[in-house]
Write an enzyme that holds these catalytic residues in place. Structure first.
Site, mmCIF file in Angstrom:
data_model
loop_
_atom_site.group_PDB
_atom_site.id
_atom_site.type_symbol
_atom_site.label_atom_id
_atom_site.label_comp_id
_atom_site.label_asym_id
_atom_site.label_seq_id
_atom_site.Cartn_x
_atom_site.Cartn_y
_atom_site.Cartn_z
ATOM 1 N N CYS A 321 0.810 -1.222 0.000
ATOM 2 C CA CYS A 321 0.000 0.000 0.000
ATOM 3 C C CYS A 321 0.841 1.270 0.000
ATOM 4 O O CYS A 321 0.619 2.183 -0.807
ATOM 5 C CB CYS A 321 -0.961 -0.008 1.178
ATOM 6 S SG CYS A 321 -0.168 0.003 2.827
ATOM 7 N N HIS A 366 -2.327 1.341 6.872
ATOM 8 C CA HIS A 366 -2.697 1.265 5.455
ATOM 9 C C HIS A 366 -2.916 2.665 4.896
ATOM 10 O O HIS A 366 -3.272 3.594 5.637
ATOM 11 C CB HIS A 366 -3.969 0.438 5.293
ATOM 12 C CG HIS A 366 -4.296 0.087 3.877
ATOM 13 N ND1 HIS A 366 -3.528 -0.764 3.122
ATOM 14 C CD2 HIS A 366 -5.315 0.489 3.061
ATOM 15 C CE1 HIS A 366 -4.064 -0.891 1.909
ATOM 16 N NE2 HIS A 366 -5.137 -0.127 1.851
ATOM 17 N N HIS A 378 -6.104 1.748 -4.166
ATOM 18 C CA HIS A 378 -5.049 1.318 -3.231
ATOM 19 C C HIS A 378 -4.599 -0.105 -3.540
ATOM 20 O O HIS A 378 -5.324 -0.890 -4.155
ATOM 21 C CB HIS A 378 -5.546 1.410 -1.783
ATOM 22 C CG HIS A 378 -6.754 0.556 -1.482
ATOM 23 N ND1 HIS A 378 -6.904 -0.145 -0.311
ATOM 24 C CD2 HIS A 378 -7.886 0.291 -2.199
ATOM 25 C CE1 HIS A 378 -8.067 -0.783 -0.302
ATOM 26 N NE2 HIS A 378 -8.682 -0.523 -1.432
#
Length: 403
Positions: A321, A366, A378
């Site tokens: 990520c 994240h 993402h």
């Protein structure tokens, strides 16, 4: 007969026994050494000495010592059997409950100097309470006074609601387990230095806490994380001035970065046919074009469907990520750390309700890139790769704007 008279009578009785010459050995032991004391008050021929009153006084002193020792032993025994009362860690926590902020003052009156501001839902530690309705508090770098009516104290539920419990990874790679055991299946892996929200720390005494990750909630060993609680605290006058200056500098830096990205984009478009390929992939991707958040969002969206690889940063062959966000912004000349917690400090913060395409949306461990319409792009999980998701599919910790 009161307690002291009883003790005098006991001493006189012991003295009479000794003087009469009977039972010194037997009764002396039962009177706890009183006979020996009295014996020292006898003359050489066994008759009472002139200092009998002194002897009696000494007897009373010895008796007092014995009573005191017995009381101390009894108190110690009770103390050992008592269950200690532990005050709640939230007992002295005050949470501001105001429309905007309450002033922290140098003295407990409204005429004194304002040292800082305690914003709504910010926390402070109560040091003392004045008689006229003020708390002396310390919060962040500010120590001063606030009116009691503007804060709530000792409310554990409220304190937990306005704070965030974090676990910071202290090892290179940490496994998140499906159960609280080193033999349990692995849900995902976490990187050193990243912060993850703790959703349950009730098992911390047994060495495990539950954290939330992109793949779901799982267990991590407390041997490999630092646990801490984050409260919003008061802001001093100097800190407020510094924050405002920093935000302005960040806006100016963002504008400069946008200008640089625009210049780079113009060069790229003049020296290519508008397409490029990277990482050995057979797919073609448009070069970054533009110098704003929308350009970032458009560029990032090209990589939908490409793989997720833990620790990776290739937009085509695999990235995690933070590697995804880092590599997308790198194409626009912006350097970001390869860390979700590090990216949570990039640029400047905006409210989620004000999010624009290109903003970095930060979660527990994240990050993703906002593309508009409450949607992010993402690098999600190994099973799903790079994809779109609803921006609020998880609790948002921060939204950071670069352009």
């Amino acid at each position: 007969m009161d307690y002291r008279m009883k003790r005098i009578a006991s001493c006189l009785l012991a003295g009479a026994i000794v003087i009469s010459g009977t039972g010194v050995g037997t009764y002396g032991a039962q009177t706890g050494g009183v006979s020996a004391v009295i014996a020292t008050g006898l003359s050489s021929n066994g008759s009472p000495a002139a200092g009998f009153s002194k002897m009696l006084s000494q007897c009373l002193i010895e008796s007092d010592k014995a009573v005191a020792e017995a009381a101390a032993q009894a108190e110690e025994q009770v103390s050992e059997n008592d269950v200690p009362v532990v005050a709640s860690e939230y007992a002295d926590i005050a949470i501001a409950q105001v429309d905007n902020y309450v002033n922290v003052r140098s003295e407990p009156n409204t005429d004194s100097e304002v040292l800082g501001k305690l914003y709504n839902n910010s926390a402070a530690t109560v040091l003392e309470t004045t008689e006229d309705g003020w708390y002396k508090i310390t919060s962040g770098s500010v120590t001063g006074y606030v009116k009691c009516e503007y804060v709530v104290t000792g409310d554990e539920e409220l304190a937990k609601k306005v704070s965030t419990r974090y676990a910071t990874v202290t090892t290179t790679t940490l496994y998140v387990r499906m159960e609280p055991s080193t033999e349990a299946g692995i849900l995902t892996m976490l990187g050193e230095g990243d912060d993850f929200v703790v959703v349950d720390d009730s098992m911390k005494d047994s060495g495990w806490v539950i954290v939330t990750t992109e793949e779901g909630d799982g267990y991590v060993s407390t041997d490999y994380v630092n646990l801490w609680t984050d409260y919003v605290t008061a802001e001093s006058k100097a800190e407020e001035e510094a924050r405002l200056a920093k935000e302005e500098a960040e806006r100016q830096a963002a504008a400069a970065a946008a200008a640089k990205a625009k210049q780079k984009s113009s060069k790229n478009s003049s020296s290519s046919d508008g397409t490029s390929s990277s990482g050995g992939s057979s797919a073609s991707y448009a070069a970054p074009s533009g110098s704003n958040g929308q350009a970032v969002a458009s560029y990032a969206s090209q990589f939908i469907g490409n793989p997720y690889v833990y620790g990776g940063s290739s937009l085509t062959n695999g990235t995690d990520c933070s590697g995804f966000v880092m590599s997308v912004y790198a194409a626009f000349g912006i350097s970001l750390p390869h860390s979700s917690s590090g990216q949570r400090s990039a640029g400047y913060e905006v409210n989620l309700s004000e999010a624009q395409p290109g903003d970095i949306v930060c979660y527990s461990g994240h990050v993703g890139i906002y593309v508009g319409n409450n949607t992010i792009v993402h690098a999600s999980t190994p099973s799903s790769g790079i994809k779109y998701s609803t921006a609020t599919y998880r609790n948002v910790l921060s939204v950071r704007r670069i352009f």
